[in-house]
Design a protein around this motif. Structure first.
Motif, PDB file in Angstrom:
ATOM      1  N   ARG A 101     -17.270 -11.166  -1.937  1.00  0.00           N
ATOM      2  CA  ARG A 101     -17.250 -10.199  -0.830  1.00  0.00           C
ATOM      3  C   ARG A 101     -16.496 -10.614   0.351  1.00  0.00           C
ATOM      4  N   ASN A 102     -15.006 -11.068   0.063  1.00  0.00           N
ATOM      5  CA  ASN A 102     -14.197 -11.252   0.837  1.00  0.00           C
ATOM      6  C   ASN A 102     -12.705 -10.473   0.763  1.00  0.00           C
ATOM      7  N   GLU A 103     -11.905 -10.697   1.597  1.00  0.00           N
ATOM      8  CA  GLU A 103     -10.542  -9.851   1.615  1.00  0.00           C
ATOM      9  C   GLU A 103      -9.830 -10.253   0.397  1.00  0.00           C
ATOM     10  N   ARG A 104      -9.702 -11.473   0.092  1.00  0.00           N
ATOM     11  CA  ARG A 104      -8.784 -11.985  -0.805  1.00  0.00           C
ATOM     12  C   ARG A 104      -9.260 -11.426  -2.343  1.00  0.00           C
ATOM     13  N   PHE A 105     -10.796 -11.181  -2.575  1.00  0.00           N
ATOM     14  CA  PHE A 105     -11.075 -10.637  -3.769  1.00  0.00           C
ATOM     15  C   PHE A 105     -10.798  -9.167  -3.685  1.00  0.00           C
ATOM     16  N   THR A 125     -11.226   2.016  -2.183  1.00  0.00           N
ATOM     17  CA  THR A 125     -11.362   0.468  -1.911  1.00  0.00           C
ATOM     18  C   THR A 125     -10.820  -0.022  -0.569  1.00  0.00           C
ATOM     19  N   PHE A 126      -9.600   0.181  -0.399  1.00  0.00           N
ATOM     20  CA  PHE A 126      -8.977  -0.213   0.871  1.00  0.00           C
ATOM     21  C   PHE A 126      -9.590   0.546   2.119  1.00  0.00           C
ATOM     22  N   ASP A 127     -10.000   1.894   2.015  1.00  0.00           N
ATOM     23  CA  ASP A 127     -10.781   2.638   3.036  1.00  0.00           C
ATOM     24  C   ASP A 127     -11.981   2.131   3.353  1.00  0.00           C
ATOM     25  N   LYS A 128     -12.826   1.361   2.310  1.00  0.00           N
ATOM     26  CA  LYS A 128     -14.333   1.028   2.372  1.00  0.00           C
ATOM     27  C   LYS A 128     -14.489  -0.518   2.601  1.00  0.00           C
ATOM     28  N   ILE A 129     -13.123  -1.247   2.922  1.00  0.00           N
ATOM     29  CA  ILE A 129     -13.276  -2.537   3.191  1.00  0.00           C
ATOM     30  C   ILE A 129     -14.313  -3.037   4.270  1.00  0.00           C
ATOM     31  N   PRO A 130     -14.189  -2.410   5.575  1.00  0.00           N
ATOM     32  CA  PRO A 130     -15.123  -2.578   6.618  1.00  0.00           C
ATOM     33  C   PRO A 130     -16.585  -2.489   6.258  1.00  0.00           C
ATOM     34  N   ASP A 131     -16.947  -1.605   5.235  1.00  0.00           N
ATOM     35  CA  ASP A 131     -18.361  -1.224   4.990  1.00  0.00           C
ATOM     36  C   ASP A 131     -19.019  -2.448   4.274  1.00  0.00           C
ATOM     37  N   LEU A 132     -18.067  -3.452   3.743  1.00  0.00           N
ATOM     38  CA  LEU A 132     -18.680  -4.606   3.078  1.00  0.00           C
ATOM     39  C   LEU A 132     -18.356  -5.725   4.096  1.00  0.00           C
ATOM     40  N   GLY A 133     -18.350  -5.370   5.341  1.00  0.00           N
ATOM     41  CA  GLY A 133     -18.518  -6.509   6.343  1.00  0.00           C
ATOM     42  C   GLY A 133     -17.118  -7.309   6.425  1.00  0.00           C
ATOM     43  N   ALA A 138      -3.342  -7.196   7.072  1.00  0.00           N
ATOM     44  CA  ALA A 138      -2.061  -7.123   6.348  1.00  0.00           C
ATOM     45  C   ALA A 138      -2.308  -7.338   4.941  1.00  0.00           C
ATOM     46  N   LYS A 139      -3.138  -8.333   4.579  1.00  0.00           N
ATOM     47  CA  LYS A 139      -3.442  -8.852   3.274  1.00  0.00           C
ATOM     48  C   LYS A 139      -3.712  -7.659   2.197  1.00  0.00           C
ATOM     49  N   SER A 140      -4.703  -6.955   2.628  1.00  0.00           N
ATOM     50  CA  SER A 140      -5.119  -5.842   1.735  1.00  0.00           C
ATOM     51  C   SER A 140      -4.205  -4.574   1.988  1.00  0.00           C
ATOM     52  N   LEU A 141      -3.505  -4.594   2.890  1.00  0.00           N
ATOM     53  CA  LEU A 141      -2.390  -3.418   3.080  1.00  0.00           C
ATOM     54  C   LEU A 141      -1.416  -3.752   1.983  1.00  0.00           C
ATOM     55  N   ASN A 142      -0.904  -5.164   1.946  1.00  0.00           N
ATOM     56  CA  ASN A 142       0.134  -5.364   1.101  1.00  0.00           C
ATOM     57  C   ASN A 142      -0.390  -5.174  -0.352  1.00  0.00           C
ATOM     58  N   ALA A 143      -1.565  -5.610  -0.565  1.00  0.00           N
ATOM     59  CA  ALA A 143      -2.095  -5.321  -1.968  1.00  0.00           C
ATOM     60  C   ALA A 143      -2.133  -4.089  -2.389  1.00  0.00           C
ATOM     61  N   LEU A 144      -2.315  -3.122  -1.351  1.00  0.00           N
ATOM     62  CA  LEU A 144      -2.210  -1.693  -1.651  1.00  0.00           C
ATOM     63  C   LEU A 144      -0.903  -1.070  -2.050  1.00  0.00           C
ATOM     64  N   LEU A 145       0.022  -1.473  -1.216  1.00  0.00           N
ATOM     65  CA  LEU A 145       1.426  -1.308  -1.497  1.00  0.00           C
ATOM     66  C   LEU A 145       1.952  -2.010  -2.921  1.00  0.00           C
ATOM     67  N   PHE A 146       1.383  -2.931  -3.039  1.00  0.00           N
ATOM     68  CA  PHE A 146       1.809  -3.559  -4.432  1.00  0.00           C
ATOM     69  C   PHE A 146       1.129  -2.857  -5.704  1.00  0.00           C
ATOM     70  N   SER A 147       0.046  -2.395  -5.357  1.00  0.00           N
ATOM     71  CA  SER A 147      -0.673  -1.845  -6.475  1.00  0.00           C
ATOM     72  C   SER A 147       0.058  -0.467  -6.748  1.00  0.00           C
ATOM     73  N   CYS A 148       0.719   0.203  -5.659  1.00  0.00           N
ATOM     74  CA  CYS A 148       1.337   1.301  -5.946  1.00  0.00           C
ATOM     75  C   CYS A 148       2.599   1.007  -6.883  1.00  0.00           C
ATOM     76  N   ILE A 149       3.305  -0.099  -6.469  1.00  0.00           N
ATOM     77  CA  ILE A 149       4.325  -0.717  -7.206  1.00  0.00           C
ATOM     78  C   ILE A 149       4.132  -0.962  -8.679  1.00  0.00           C
ATOM     79  N   VAL A 150       2.942  -1.468  -9.106  1.00  0.00           N
ATOM     80  CA  VAL A 150       2.418  -1.691 -10.363  1.00  0.00           C
ATOM     81  C   VAL A 150       2.245  -0.467 -10.922  1.00  0.00           C
ATOM     82  N   ALA A 151       1.706   0.563 -10.402  1.00  0.00           N
ATOM     83  CA  ALA A 151       1.643   1.968 -10.898  1.00  0.00           C
ATOM     84  C   ALA A 151       2.894   2.941 -10.783  1.00  0.00           C
TER      85      ALA A 151
END
Length: 395
Positions: A101-105, A125-133, A138-151
């Motif tokens: 339960r951390n931003e890295r994972f 998942t990106f939208d609900k990150i704060p719900d997990l405390g 930018a780390k999770s934002l970049n992951a989301l952008l990269f996720s779109c590239i992979v797709a």
């Protein structure tokens, strides 16, 4: 999206999972051994439920390259089997683990959703990150952008880039801009990268060699050579000297366009500037010339590489041996194969079969049998396959 507590496994379940990776239950596996065992099993497993069992047994995390490889293979296998519900439930289960339960994972899980072409889940998942405390950065934002590239959903990259920093109060960083430029370059819109660099200037975020290298690759892909020159001039303006990585990008791009002679001219330029090419530089050129059928040039580059003090790696040998066999030059292929085997690098079964059959076809049966003997000794479990090959030799 529902987040739930990780279910407690019964003793029988734990023993079952352990036996998946380690049939000899008397010898417990270390975490690294579990990862290796899981990776090996996942490469050949096709049953979706079994894939999930293997992953659970190994307790994978994204902290090691082995585990990341296992995750990637597992998600690809599950997506290939259209087992999307299994992917969702498995990642939900992992996100509920206290140790994950951390931003890295969470950022990594977003990328995995992209690999499975489940962008809606990545966005949720990106939208609900704060719900997990966990703080959203930018780390999770970049992951989301990269996720779109992979797709390969490049329009979504543009939308997220334009809307999400303001919507979620996230300041883009260098990786954000480089990821967006990568999306533009891969989607045939490399010219849009100039506006991203302008935005970086406004935000006082300095571009780096990756920024420009990505743009260069995009413009080569679109065959916009004037823009390649423009980007190289921009690098000078930012006081960034093209290093060997930038030259390798240019060489790779030219070879993909079947312009290997032009790429070789770049190599000559590198040497004349007293820069040192690396093994990647030579491999790209060797592969390029092989693909174009210019095997003599590829062989010369291999020799030149060694003479210049740069040692070829296994991929250089494997590529050259394969294409020499395809071109009917079995004697040269044999010589390079002997060098490769002496270094402990063994070409795959397909390449070795091409070579031994080729040698047999030019009346070099003894040498073919000798190679087959070496393969049987190194890989006893494939002895039956090699016996079949050997039976086909001229009597």
């Amino acid at each position: 999206m529902a987040y739930f507590s990780r279910p407690r496994l019964s003793l029988a379940q734990r023993r079952c999972f352990s036996s998946i990776l380690n049939p000899d239950s008397k010898t417990p596996l270390t975490s690294r051994e579990k990862s290796r065992a899981a990776l090996k099993l996942l490469k050949s497993e096709k049953n979706p439920e079994r894939i999930l069992e293997i992953c659970r047994a190994a307790s994978l995390t994204p902290d090691s390259p082995l585990d990341r490889s296992a995750f990637s293979i597992a998600i690809s296998q599950l997506a290939g089997a259209n087992y999307f519900e299994g992917i969702r439930s498995f990642l939900d289960e992992l996100k509920a683990r206290p140790d994950l339960r951390n931003e890295r994972f969470l950022a990594y899980s977003i990328v995995l959703y992209g690999r499975a072409d489940l962008l809606d889940n990545a966005l949720q998942t990106f939208d609900k990150i704060p719900d997990l405390g966990v703080e959203r950065t930018a780390k999770s934002l970049n992951a989301l952008l990269f996720s779109c590239i992979v797709a390969k959903n490049y329009n979504e990259v543009k939308r997220i880039y334009l809307e999400f920093p303001k919507k979620y109060g996230i300041e883009p960083n260098l990786d954000t801009y480089n990821t967006v430029i990568k999306a533009f370059s891969e989607s045939g819109s490399s010219s849009s990268g100039y506006s991203v660099i302008a935005e970086m200037d406004r935000k006082r975020c300095r571009p780096n060699a990756t920024t420009f290298g990505t743009l260069i690759a995009g413009f080569y892909r679109e065959e916009k050579y004037d823009d390649v020159g423009k980007v190289l001039r921009l690098m000078k303006e930012y006081d960034i000297s093209p290093g060997i990585s930038t030259y390798n990008i240019r060489i790779r791009s030219l070879c993909k366009l079947k312009k290997s002679m032009e790429a070789k001219a770049l190599l000559d330029g590198i040497v004349s500037r007293r820069m040192k090419p690396n093994s990647d530089t030579y491999y790209l050129l060797i592969h390029g010339f092989c693909k174009e059928g210019n095997l003599d040039e590829a062989k010369n580059l291999m020799k030149k590489m060694v003479n210049n003090g740069c040692q070829p790696d296994g991929e250089c040998y494997f590529t050259l041996i394969y294409f020499l066999c395809q071109g009917g030059d079995f004697e040269s292929a044999l010589q390079f194969c002997k060098e490769s085997l002496a270094k402990g690098w063994v070409p795959n079964f397909t390449t070795m079969k091409l070579l031994v059959n080729g040698l047999a076809s030019i009346s070099r049966v003894d040498e073919a049998r000798e190679l087959v003997g070496q393969m049987k000794e190194k890989f006893p479990k494939f002895a039956d396959k090699w016996n079949e090959v050997e039976e086909g030799f001229p009597k």
